[in-house]
Design an enzyme around this catalytic site. Structure first.
Site, PDB file in Angstrom:
ATOM      1  N   LYS A 491       0.828  -1.263   0.028  1.00 38.80           N
ATOM      2  CA  LYS A 491      -0.072  -0.026  -0.058  1.00 38.80           C
ATOM      3  C   LYS A 491       0.917   1.259   0.029  1.00 38.80           C
ATOM      4  O   LYS A 491       2.199   0.958   0.160  1.00 38.80           O
ATOM      5  CB  LYS A 491      -0.808  -0.011   1.285  1.00 38.80           C
ATOM      6  CG  LYS A 491      -0.175   0.084   2.640  1.00 38.80           C
ATOM      7  CD  LYS A 491      -1.244   0.013   3.834  1.00 38.80           C
ATOM      8  CE  LYS A 491      -0.264   0.098   5.142  1.00 38.80           C
ATOM      9  NZ  LYS A 491      -1.262   0.444   6.242  1.00 38.80           N
ATOM     10  N   TYR A 716      16.498  31.655   2.794  1.00 40.29           N
ATOM     11  CA  TYR A 716      15.327  32.570   3.458  1.00 40.29           C
ATOM     12  C   TYR A 716      15.532  32.997   4.888  1.00 40.29           C
ATOM     13  O   TYR A 716      16.072  32.104   5.607  1.00 40.29           O
ATOM     14  CB  TYR A 716      13.931  31.708   3.241  1.00 40.29           C
ATOM     15  CG  TYR A 716      13.574  31.373   1.745  1.00 40.29           C
ATOM     16  CD1 TYR A 716      13.226  32.713   1.234  1.00 40.29           C
ATOM     17  CD2 TYR A 716      13.226  30.504   1.393  1.00 40.29           C
ATOM     18  CE1 TYR A 716      12.666  32.542  -0.177  1.00 40.29           C
ATOM     19  CE2 TYR A 716      13.030  30.030   0.022  1.00 40.29           C
ATOM     20  CZ  TYR A 716      12.550  31.338  -0.847  1.00 40.29           C
ATOM     21  OH  TYR A 716      12.117  31.234  -2.164  1.00 40.29           O
TER      22      TYR A 716
END
Length: 821
Positions: A491, A716
């Site tokens: 999965k 940043y």
């Protein structure tokens, strides 16, 4: 080589049942591999998790009619055209055949053992010896009790040299290999921790390894490994054996006097037989340098001219020991094996191609084959037969020799005299919805073809090691009773690793069940050719028709889902459809509570539309010893549920399961009929020491370096300020690729050129920055984000999360490359 049946009977000391008048040219141990109809002998090997006798009927359908067996054949199965040779032990019989063929080989045979470097030394020796000679060598890493005899069967006196790897994993194995190989020249590369788990000490393992050289005339080794030098002197002091050693630091037959590393090469100078020499290799790492010295010394022992050696060492090429599977253009799948070309490795690559089911159409792009020991006509007739047997839909041949022999091939075929000619012809529209195997000798530069066919060229890559998947699967199998089945969890894109690719390898290695979370995941597997039973863990009332259309088996966790599915089955006229009943034993997520079991059983008993395939539950804390009391309570609850189902549904064969990966390791008494294997398949465990291998390696490259002055900042918000002069590297991987922003600002590390370097500043969407001050790191160098050196568990610990989250966070834009040795 061909052997008559009566010769084989004599060699393996067996008893013949059936036809005698037949000759054999190929031996086979894997029923799924390529075989030559009418000329193949299948050895029905038996092991803890397999029995080759079960595949005999299947092989008859492929034209195989000679079988070496340890189970007496039924009279009805023999027939007029089949030959069965009954032996006590089929593996021993295989090794006897190999030893027989080895004795017929009259040319020098070199054998290599050690903990690391065996395959590299073998391939580099072959690269240089092949300049003026014909060389036969072990395919890939065929160095085991089965791989060695398959390699020895390839020996042929049309070749000038043979090179065979030998590897062991437990005491007693090397004696069997030595009887088969009986090498003329031996090389021991080094001794380390690999395969240590079955030996009491490194010394015991080394003494076992050097048994390979009991009858060897010449033995080559590095005396800097003191334990190797000491034990060789002890073991062989009274034998007339020529031991030749080398060293970086002390008196030896070959002394390396200087090692001068440059950016992309290393120059070595030394003294051998009182003569000074130097040679250059295009590598700088220590392992490659040691491997190269072994190669140089072996070539001198073989009296290869110094000018040939020097030219060959300078041109040494990286050894690609693995096939690579990648997503291609126009819904194609690419299998890249563009590093060598010989019949043995072609057969391996074709077998890997046939393991894939992503597309129906199969294309082979093949270069000229060198060092075959055959005439051109015979060689390409054999290649043509292999292509036909493996049902290749389109064949593209590249090279002067294969072009000359175009008439040997049938069907959809195209031929080009060179890679350049093919590239002029190439158009993306020529390839669509197909599996493409690219197989070529390195000098054809097929990597140019691979690059054109790849869908993604982003330098950030998640490599998934399929050999590690198999290793981990077999490790967990070793903890189970032979009758216990395995349901493999694929999965969530197989935890980020690729559902289809992992499902293919799991199906090939006989997993019993697959499990996915949602129906669309199961549909994708079915559409890509996966035939294993698939359980869907979160079925929805609105997609019941999809389940039955694609033969997907739902997990039933409440009466609403049960009734909706039964209603759909009745409307569709379907009976006895397999379902899986989920029991809530304390996880309190999905499942029937113990108090609801009686009502459920009543409805099941009155519904012939369904058949209960399994009943299971989910452990809440199997990895945590502090929760063992609760785990045992859950196990007891599922036992009580089993009693109720056994009484009410007596006569039904129902599988019961509760163990996950950690549960398999810690609660063997609760195996029941099946276990569910998830994160352990990826090499992740809470146990301190296991033979599990990490499956995934997340890598990128340095795209730019910068020098910063004091007071300058990075990224940043100017989170990283240079307090001293510093150098930084920029890596094209960011949080959009799955690199968690919390790893920035020196919380996380990456691994570059044997250095752990901190991630600095805020991680950006598409890139991050690292501090490489004072390190020899340049643009283009590879970066490991996680893998062998930076473990996933380390990252999950920093993030205060679990490895599952780290794996599943790797985004779809990151290129997946699947590798298999």
């Amino acid at each position: 080589m061909k052997l008559r049946i009566d010769e084989i009977v004599k060699i393996v000391e067996g008893k013949l049942f059936g036809k005698e008048n037949r000759s054999i040219s190929q031996i086979l141990t894997d029923s799924r591999s390529y075989c030559i109809p009418g000329e193949t002998a299948f050895f029905a090997l038996k092991g803890p998790f397999h029995n080759g006798h079960e595949f005999i009927q299947q092989l008859k359908g492929k034209g195989v009619n000679c079988f070496i067996v340890s189970e007496k054949p039924e009279e009805s199965s023999i027939g007029k055209e089949n030959s069965f040779i009954l032996v006590n032990d089929t593996l021993s019989a295989l090794q006897k055949i190999a030893a027989f063929n080895r004795k017929l080989f009259r040319k020098p045979l070199i054998s290599i053992t050690g903990s690391n470097g065996k395959t590299i030394i073998k391939e580099w020796l072959s690269q240089i010896l092949s300049i003026d000679n014909k060389v036969i060598r072990s395919p890939k890493s065929y160095n085991s009790q089965i791989g060695v005899p398959l390699s020895l069967w390839l020996l042929d006196n049309n070749f000038d040299y043979g090179i065979i790897e030998a590897g062991i994993s437990m005491p007693g194995e090397m004696e069997k290999l030595e009887k088969m190989i009986n090498p003329d020249i031996g090389i021991i590369s080094n001794i380390g921790e690999a395969h240590q788990e079955n030996f009491r000490s490194t010394e015991e393992k080394l003494r076992e390894k050097i048994r390979l050289f009991i009858n060897t005339e010449t033995l080559i080794y590095c005396r800097d490994h003191q334990i190797i030098h000491q034990i060789i002197e002890e073991e062989f002091q009274n034998q007339k054996k020529k031991t030749i050693n080398w060293s970086f630091k002390e008196n030896a037959d070959l002394i390396i006097l200087s090692v001068e590393r440059h950016k992309r090469k290393t120059v070595l100078e030394g003294e051998y037989e009182k003569k000074f020499f130097s040679f250059e290799i295009p590598f700088t790492d220590q392992a490659s340098i040691e491997n190269a010295v072994h190669v140089w010394l072996t070539l001198r022992v073989l009296n290869i001219p110094q000018e040939t050696i020097s030219a060959g060492m300078k041109a040494l090429e990286p050894v690609a020991m693995r096939l690579e599977l990648k997503k291609g253009i126009n819904n194609c799948t690419i299998i890249n094996d563009s590093y060598n070309s010989d019949l043995a490795s072609l057969s391996i690559a074709l077998d890997f191609l046939n393991l894939q089911h992503q597309q129906e159409k199969k294309t082979l792009i093949l270069s000229d084959i060198f060092q075959s020991g055959r005439t051109e006509s015979d060689l390409y007739n054999r290649v043509s037969d292999m292509i036909r047997e493996q049902k290749i839909d389109q064949f593209i041949g590249i090279g002067e020799a294969i072009y000359r022999n175009a008439g040997n091939f049938r069907g959809n075929k195209k031929f080009f005299k060179s890679t350049g000619e093919f590239l002029k012809y190439f158009s993306r529209n020529h390839f669509r919805n197909e599996l493409i195997l690219i197989k070529g000798a390195r000098n054809f530069e097929f990597e140019k073809i691979s690059e054109l066919l790849e869908f993604q060229t982003h330098e950030t890559v998640l490599k998934i090691n399929l050999n590690a998947i198999v290793n981990n699967l077999n490790y967990f199998r070793s903890l189970l009773k032979p009758e216990t089945k395995i349901m493999a969890m694929v999965k969530a894109f197989a935890y980020g690793s690729g559902s289809v690719e992992l499902a293919n390898i799991l199906e090939f290695h006989h997993a019993d069940y697959l499990a996915v979370a949602f129906a669309d995941e199961g549909v994708a597997l079915r559409e890509d050719g996966i035939s294993l039973p698939i359980m869907v863990m979160s079925p929805k009332p609105g997609n019941m028709h999809i389940l039955t259309r694609y033969s997907l088996e739902p997990e039933i966790f409440n009466l609403k889902i049960f009734r909706a599915f039964v209603k759909h089955l009745r409307k569709s006229g379907i009976h006895s459809y397999p379902i899986h009943i989920k029991i809530d034993t304390g996880m309190h997520r999905l499942g029937f509570l113990p108090s609801e079991i009686d009502d459920l059983l009543e409805e099941i008993a009155n519904s012939n539309e369904v058949e209960v395939k399994s009943v299971f539950s989910h452990l809440a804390g199997s990895e945590d010893p502090a929760l063992d009391t609760f785990t045992f309570q859950q196990i007891e609850q599922i036992k009580k549920v089993r009693e109720k189902f056994s009484i009410r549904l007596s006569g039904h064969h129902i599988l019961y399961h509760i163990l996950n990966s950690a549960g398999i390791e810690r609660f063997p008494e609760a195996q029941f009929d099946m276990v569910r294997l998830g994160i352990g398949l990826h090499g992740i465990t809470h146990q301190i020491s296991t033979p599990l291998i990490p499956v995934s390696t997340f890598t990128s490259t340095i795209t730019q370096t910068r020098r910063l002055e004091v007071g300058e900042s990075v990224g940043y918000a100017r989170k990283e300020m240079a307090t001293t002069k510093m150098e930084i590297g920029i890596i094209p991987v960011g949080y959009a690729d799955g690199l968690n922003r919390k790893l920035g600002n020196r919380n996380g590390f990456v691994f570059i050129n044997n250095h752990r370097v901190p991630v600095i500043g805020d991680i950006c969407m598409d890139m991050c920055m690292v501090d490489i001050t004072g390190l020899n790191i340049s643009e283009g160098d590879q970066v490991e984000i996680f893998g062998r050196n930076i473990r996933i568990q380390e990252i999950s610990s920093v993030l205060d999360t679990i490895p599952y989250e780290v794996l599943t966070a790797i985004s779809g834009r990151v290129k997946r490359v699947y590798v298999q040795e």
